[in-house]
Design an enzyme around this catalytic site. Sequence first.
Site, mmCIF file in Angstrom:
data_model
loop_
_atom_site.group_PDB
_atom_site.id
_atom_site.type_symbol
_atom_site.label_atom_id
_atom_site.label_comp_id
_atom_site.label_asym_id
_atom_site.label_seq_id
_atom_site.Cartn_x
_atom_site.Cartn_y
_atom_site.Cartn_z
ATOM 1 N N ASP A 186 0.711 -1.323 0.164
ATOM 2 C CA ASP A 186 0.228 0.143 0.104
ATOM 3 C C ASP A 186 0.578 0.928 -0.055
ATOM 4 O O ASP A 186 2.017 1.585 0.505
ATOM 5 C CB ASP A 186 -0.690 0.283 1.086
ATOM 6 C CG ASP A 186 -1.840 0.914 0.891
ATOM 7 O OD1 ASP A 186 -2.165 1.181 0.646
ATOM 8 O OD2 ASP A 186 -2.676 1.345 1.907
ATOM 9 N N HIS A 244 2.567 3.016 -8.822
ATOM 10 C CA HIS A 244 1.658 1.903 -9.231
ATOM 11 C C HIS A 244 3.095 1.822 -10.002
ATOM 12 O O HIS A 244 3.526 -0.045 -9.909
ATOM 13 C CB HIS A 244 0.792 2.002 -9.814
ATOM 14 C CG HIS A 244 -0.572 2.544 -9.130
ATOM 15 N ND1 HIS A 244 -0.833 2.189 -7.994
ATOM 16 C CD2 HIS A 244 -1.184 2.662 -9.334
ATOM 17 C CE1 HIS A 244 -1.614 2.410 -7.223
ATOM 18 N NE2 HIS A 244 -2.057 3.132 -8.332
ATOM 19 N N LEU A 272 11.167 -20.381 -4.819
ATOM 20 C CA LEU A 272 10.070 -19.790 -4.284
ATOM 21 C C LEU A 272 8.298 -19.627 -4.845
ATOM 22 O O LEU A 272 7.873 -19.628 -6.395
ATOM 23 C CB LEU A 272 10.634 -18.186 -4.157
ATOM 24 C CG LEU A 272 9.079 -17.087 -4.561
ATOM 25 C CD1 LEU A 272 9.644 -16.928 -2.558
ATOM 26 C CD2 LEU A 272 10.041 -15.742 -4.259
HETATM 27 C C1 IPE Z 1 -4.910 -2.465 -0.386
HETATM 28 O O1 IPE Z 1 -5.187 -1.222 -0.026
HETATM 29 C C2 IPE Z 1 -5.666 -3.344 -1.308
HETATM 30 C C3 IPE Z 1 -4.163 -3.636 -2.529
HETATM 31 C C4 IPE Z 1 -3.248 -2.851 -1.975
HETATM 32 C C5 IPE Z 1 -4.283 -4.238 -3.600
HETATM 33 P P1 IPE Z 1 -6.000 -0.160 -0.681
HETATM 34 O O2 IPE Z 1 -5.356 1.154 -0.510
HETATM 35 O O3 IPE Z 1 -7.177 -0.451 -1.952
HETATM 36 O O4 IPE Z 1 -7.336 -0.228 0.654
HETATM 37 P P2 IPE Z 1 -7.870 0.197 1.472
HETATM 38 O O5 IPE Z 1 -8.651 1.273 0.677
HETATM 39 O O6 IPE Z 1 -7.078 1.306 1.815
HETATM 40 O O7 IPE Z 1 -8.490 -0.411 2.910
HETATM 41 C C1 IPE Z 2 -1.055 -0.024 -3.066
HETATM 42 O O1 IPE Z 2 -1.581 1.585 -3.650
HETATM 43 C C2 IPE Z 2 -1.567 -0.309 -4.728
HETATM 44 C C3 IPE Z 2 -3.322 -1.232 -5.234
HETATM 45 C C4 IPE Z 2 -4.146 -0.585 -4.371
HETATM 46 C C5 IPE Z 2 -3.542 -1.207 -6.078
HETATM 47 P P1 IPE Z 2 -2.586 2.899 -3.626
HETATM 48 O O2 IPE Z 2 -2.902 3.167 -5.017
HETATM 49 O O3 IPE Z 2 -3.691 1.755 -2.741
HETATM 50 O O4 IPE Z 2 -1.662 3.910 -2.258
HETATM 51 P P2 IPE Z 2 -2.508 4.879 -1.548
HETATM 52 O O5 IPE Z 2 -3.025 4.210 -0.648
HETATM 53 O O6 IPE Z 2 -3.335 5.494 -2.140
HETATM 54 O O7 IPE Z 2 -1.171 5.827 -1.287
HETATM 55 MG MG MG Z 3 -4.343 2.453 -0.561
#
Ligand code: IPE
Ligand code: IPE
Ligand code: MG
Length: 254
Positions: free
Chosen positions: A29, A46, A140
Site C-alpha cells: 500500500d 504503481h 519460491l
Molecule cells: C489494499 O489497499 C489493496 C491492495 C494493496 C491491492 P487499498 O489501498 O485498496 O486499501 P484501503 O482502501 O485503504 O483499505
Molecule cells: C496500493 O497503493 C496499490 C493498490 C491498491 C493497487 P494505493 O494506490 O492504494 O496507494 P495509496 O494508498 O492511495 O497511497
Molecule cells: Mg491504498
Amino acid sequence: MSATSTALRQLPADLNRDALPKHVAVIMDGNGRWAQKRKLPRIMGHHRGADTLHDLVLCCKDWGIESLTVYAFSTENWRRPEKEVNFLMLLIEQMLRREMRFMEEEEVRLRVVGNVAALPKALRKEVEESMERTAHFKSLNFNVATNYGGRQEIVQACQAIATQVQAGQLAPGEITEQHFEQVLYTAGATDPDLLIRTSGEMRVSNFLLWQLAYSEFYVTDTLWPDFDREEFHKALVAYQDRDRRYGKVTGSAI
Ligand code: IPE
Ligand code: IPE
Ligand code: MG
C-alpha cells in the site's frame, strides 16, 4: 550491482535462518501517496511499486523464504477511477510478461489467486500462461492476489462445498476446516506466518481473511515504492522477536 547490494544478497547476520517466516504476505500500500508527495500522477507510484516487488521476490529467494503472497488488486479496487483500474490491469499484464524470463531463471513458481475469470481477457491469458510455465519451479512460491477479496473467496468456497454436498459426495456434518482449505484460492499453500502492510494503515482490507487467523502483523509507515531490502530486514527482525502462542501459555507461570 553495487558492492552494498551484493552484500545484501546474503541473509543478514542478525537473522536466524531457522526462525524465518516460511510464508510472508504483503499488502503493498501507499503507491498513490508516494506519487502525490512528488507531485506525480498516481500511476507513477504503481510503476515504481512494480520495481519494488521485483526486488522483494529476488530478496525472498536469496534469503530462503519459501512463499510470498502479495496483494496486487482487491475486489474493492474496481471502485477506483476507470483510468487507474485500466492502468493497473495493464501493469499486471505487462509485469507477468516482462518478468517471465526472470521467474524462469530464478525458478519462481507463480500463482495468481483471486477471481481470475472476471479479469480482462488479455490479462487472463497472461495469467494462465505464466502459471503453466512456472508450475514445476520450487525455489519460491510467489502468489499474486489479483481481483482478490477474502469474503468473495469464502463465498466461492461455500459454493464449491455446497456443490459437493448436492452431488452426494459429502454430508454437511463431514465438512472440516481441511475441506474448506482445499477449495480456497490458496489451496495447497501454508498460511502466512507474517503479514506486512506498508504505508501505516492498520487494517486488513479484505485480504486473506481465513488464512491470516494466526499470522503476525507488521505495519510500517514506509510507502510501498520505498520498501527495500533494509525495510524487509527490519520486518523480519521484528518477526523473530514475536512469541507465537497460538492460544497457549508460555513458560511455567501459573
Ligand atoms: C489494499 O489497499 C489493496 C491492495 C494493496 C491491492 P487499498 O489501498 O485498496 O486499501 P484501503 O482502501 O485503504 O483499505
Ligand atoms: C496500493 O497503493 C496499490 C493498490 C491498491 C493497487 P494505493 O494506490 O492504494 O496507494 P495509496 O494508498 O492511495 O497511497
Ligand atoms: Mg491504498
